[in-house]
Every structure is written in C-alpha cells, then in structure tokens.
Scaffold this motif. Structure first.
Motif, short mmCIF file in Angstrom:
data_model
loop_
_atom_site.label_atom_id
_atom_site.label_comp_id
_atom_site.label_asym_id
_atom_site.label_seq_id
_atom_site.Cartn_x
_atom_site.Cartn_y
_atom_site.Cartn_z
N ALA A 1 -20.22 -21.17 -21.09
CA ALA A 1 -21.49 -20.59 -19.51
C ALA A 1 -20.89 -19.91 -19.19
O ALA A 1 -21.15 -19.02 -18.46
N LEU A 2 -19.28 -20.40 -18.66
CA LEU A 2 -18.44 -18.81 -18.20
C LEU A 2 -18.72 -17.29 -18.69
O LEU A 2 -18.83 -16.26 -18.27
N ARG B 1 -21.02 -16.25 -20.48
CA ARG B 1 -22.31 -16.22 -20.29
C ARG B 1 -22.79 -15.41 -18.59
O ARG B 1 -23.16 -14.34 -19.11
N HIS B 2 -22.30 -16.47 -18.22
CA HIS B 2 -21.96 -15.83 -16.81
C HIS B 2 -21.39 -14.48 -16.54
O HIS B 2 -21.88 -13.94 -15.60
N LEU B 3 -20.12 -14.55 -17.12
CA LEU B 3 -19.12 -13.01 -17.19
C LEU B 3 -20.00 -12.03 -17.99
O LEU B 3 -19.67 -10.58 -16.85
N GLU C 1 -23.17 -10.89 -17.94
CA GLU C 1 -24.30 -10.64 -16.54
C GLU C 1 -23.20 -9.45 -15.82
O GLU C 1 -23.91 -8.51 -14.86
N TRP C 2 -22.27 -9.44 -14.89
CA TRP C 2 -21.57 -8.58 -13.95
C TRP C 2 -21.22 -7.78 -15.34
O TRP C 2 -20.88 -7.30 -15.73
#
Length: 59
Positions: free
Chosen positions: A23-24, A26-28, A30-31
C-alpha cells in the motif's frame, strides 16, 4: 549502550516493515519525486556523455 542499540534495531525493523508494505509503495509511486522515469531527458544524456569523455587526470 545495549539499550540504545536495541532501540535502534527495533526502530530499523519497524521502518523496514512499514516501508515494505504494498500500500505504501503504491502511494509513493504516485508522488513525482518517487516516480521512475522511463526515458532519460536529452540534456541529462548529453551531460553524462560529456562527463564520461572528460580526462580523468584533470581536476
């Protein structure tokens, strides 16, 4: 001293566990500053070529 070492190791374990979650990741992704560029910009390619041809004896 051993107490500090145990705390450091525990913190390192915690950070590794948290940063390895999907999850982290995937989130990172996007940055913008974590995004992987597929192609190198032409200006950077030219610069790297120039640096690669530089005489290593000169400083």
């Amino acid at each position: 001293m051993a107490r500090n070492q145990r705390r450091t190791e525990a913190l390192a374990w915690l950070l590794r566990r948290q940063f390895s979650t999907e999850a982290l990741r995937r989130h990172l992704r996007e940055w913008p500053f974590f995004r992987v560029e597929r192609q190198m910009p032409e200006r950077l390619r030219v610069l790297l070529d120039r640096l690669g041809r530089k005489d290593p004896r000169r400083r």
